[in-house]
Scaffold this motif. Structure first.
Motif, short mmCIF file in Angstrom:
data_model
loop_
_atom_site.label_atom_id
_atom_site.label_comp_id
_atom_site.label_asym_id
_atom_site.label_seq_id
_atom_site.Cartn_x
_atom_site.Cartn_y
_atom_site.Cartn_z
N ARG A 206 0.85 -1.20 0.00
CA ARG A 206 0.00 0.00 0.00
C ARG A 206 0.88 1.23 0.00
NH1 ARG A 206 -5.04 -1.67 3.89
NH2 ARG A 206 -5.10 -3.75 3.05
N TYR A 207 0.59 2.12 -0.93
CA TYR A 207 1.30 3.39 -0.98
C TYR A 207 0.31 4.47 -0.56
CZ TYR A 207 4.20 7.19 -2.84
OH TYR A 207 4.95 8.33 -2.99
N LEU B 74 -4.41 9.64 -0.80
CA LEU B 74 -4.66 8.61 -1.83
C LEU B 74 -3.92 7.34 -1.44
CD1 LEU B 74 -5.49 7.66 -4.79
CD2 LEU B 74 -3.29 8.56 -5.51
N THR C 36 -2.83 3.68 -2.89
CA THR C 36 -2.70 2.79 -4.04
C THR C 36 -2.35 1.42 -3.50
OG1 THR C 36 -1.94 4.62 -5.41
CG2 THR C 36 -1.49 2.41 -6.23
N TRP C 37 -3.28 0.53 -3.66
CA TRP C 37 -3.19 -0.81 -3.05
C TRP C 37 -2.95 -1.82 -4.17
CZ3 TRP C 37 -8.01 -3.36 -0.29
CH2 TRP C 37 -7.61 -4.55 0.32
N ASP C 38 -1.76 -2.37 -4.17
CA ASP C 38 -1.33 -3.30 -5.21
C ASP C 38 -1.31 -4.68 -4.57
OD1 ASP C 38 -0.37 -4.16 -7.58
OD2 ASP C 38 1.43 -2.89 -7.57
N LEU D 96 -5.27 -3.97 -8.68
CA LEU D 96 -4.84 -2.65 -8.22
C LEU D 96 -6.07 -1.86 -7.81
CD1 LEU D 96 -2.33 -0.64 -8.08
CD2 LEU D 96 -3.20 0.25 -10.24
N ARG D 97 -6.06 -1.35 -6.59
CA ARG D 97 -7.18 -0.52 -6.14
C ARG D 97 -6.63 0.80 -5.62
NH1 ARG D 97 -11.89 -3.71 -2.88
NH2 ARG D 97 -12.06 -5.48 -4.28
N GLN D 98 -7.41 1.84 -5.82
CA GLN D 98 -7.05 3.13 -5.26
C GLN D 98 -8.25 3.71 -4.55
OE1 GLN D 98 -5.46 4.88 -9.02
NE2 GLN D 98 -3.63 5.25 -7.82
N TYR D 99 -8.02 4.36 -3.45
CA TYR D 99 -9.13 5.05 -2.78
C TYR D 99 -8.60 6.31 -2.11
CZ TYR D 99 -7.50 2.14 1.20
OH TYR D 99 -6.75 1.50 2.16
N GLY E 104 -13.03 1.76 -4.01
CA GLY E 104 -11.90 2.10 -4.86
C GLY E 104 -12.35 3.06 -5.95
N ASP F 272 -2.94 11.60 -9.96
CA ASP F 272 -1.75 10.88 -10.38
C ASP F 272 -0.50 11.75 -10.36
OD1 ASP F 272 -3.23 8.43 -11.02
OD2 ASP F 272 -4.11 9.63 -12.61
#
Lengths: 168, 172
Positions: free
Chosen positions: A58-59, A69, A71-73, A83-86, A99, B107
């Protein structure tokens, strides 16, 4: 003489060990929110309710104006990558939990307790609490533990993450 | 008798035309916010200000997908191709709550914030803000009565141009 040599060797080893530990530690990118940064799931130290993900990083980063934000890889148990982002703010509002690219079936409200502690609650569409989570970062900033308590299942989960270097 | 035949033919042609026009209409996915949906820039109908960055080439193609993510949060995915360039994707999100949201997209690091306001189902107004909280641009998005065209006008408060108008056609 032998004793002093032995003591010297032990001291040198301790010194190297300390240096090594310091060299390995990664600086948290935001001192006001230590949950931010890059994290990798440590399976050996974690306890799961269901089948765990094969890999999970997780970033967590601030994208400006207090918006965070994630970023869940991950590599799922079936071997499929996902890949999910929330996004969220620590303002008590509800944010879509599924996400960014996926229609949300639950919302999440977020609270920053202090730099080492974040609490968040999952909510169903009919506004019922479905789960409570806490994220706690260790005093040295290198480990994040996420505890989860479900409202519907008799299971308590604890996922431990190790801090990685932040992506460039 | 001949005139009746001509009238009949004319009415058939009119009906076919109307039928075709209705068939081509794409309903907005959210009746409460017509700016949502898939849009494609109509370059011929648009008017652009000179870019802030002189190196920037003119836009050749641009699409915007505006989607409700739930709980009032809206995600915009913007794909832009400039002359001689590759498609570039930018994503940003917002709520119509007057709060500032990162304007640069999720991004990349945001240099500006945006506040959003919905003024009826067919109109959205938004302002850009610098990091030191100064308004830098004023935008309006208006969707046509038939829901098929969205016009975005811009007034740049820090540049001499203030009559940019981008026209988008709704796509399936």
């Amino acid at each position: 003489m032998t004793l002093s040599r032995t003591l010297g060797a032990v001291a040198a080893l301790a010194c190297f060990a300390t240096m090594d530990a310091h060299a390995a530690s990664v600086k948290a990118p935001n001192p006001k929110d230590l949950t931010q940064g890059m994290w990798e799931l440590n399976h050996a130290k974690s306890k799961f309710c269901g089948t765990p993900l094969k890999k999970s990083t997780r970033y967590v980063r601030d994208i400006g104006w207090d918006m965070v934000l994630v970023t869940w890889d991950m590599i799922r148990a079936d071997g499929q990558p996902e890949l999910r982002q929330y996004v969220y703010r620590y303002d008590g509002d509800k944010y879509p939990g599924g996400g960014i690219e996926i229609p949300a079936i639950e919302a999440i409200s977020w609270k920053l307790i202090d730099p080492n502690h974040v609490e968040f609650v999952h909510w169903s569409k009919d506004n019922k609490k479905t789960g409570t989570y806490t994220r706690t970062v260790s005093a040295d900033g290198q480990t994040l533990t996420q505890n989860f308590k479900s409202e519907s299942r008799p299971c308590e989960e604890s996922q431990v993450f190790d801090r990685l270097a932040n992506p460039k | 008798m001949k005139s009746i035949r001509i009238l009949g033919l004319a009415s058939s042609v009119a009906m076919l035309t109307a039928g075709s026009a209705w068939a081509a209409l794409i309903p907005p996915p959210n009746p409460n916010d017509w700016t949502q949906g898939k849009w494609e820039l109509n370059v011929a109908k648009s008017k652009f200000c000179a870019p802030a960055n002189a190196q920037e080439k003119p836009v050749q193609k641009a699409t915007r997908d505006i989607v409700d993510m739930g709980w009032g949060m809206i995600l915009v995915t913007m794909n832009t191709t400039r002359e001689g360039g590759q498609p570039n994707r930018t994503r940003y999100l917002y709520r119509y709550d007057g709060q500032k949201y990162p304007g640069g997209g999720i991004d990349s690091a945001a240099t500006e914030a945006i506040t959003w306001k919905q003024v009826g189902a067919t109109r959205v107004e938004f302002q850009h803000w610098s990091k030191d909280n100064k308004e830098t641009a004023d935008y309006v998005r208006t969707v046509s009565v038939d829901g098929q065209t969205m016009t975005q006008t811009a007034k740049y408060l820090t540049r001499s141009c203030n009559d940019e108008s981008q026209v988008f056609d709704r796509r399936p």
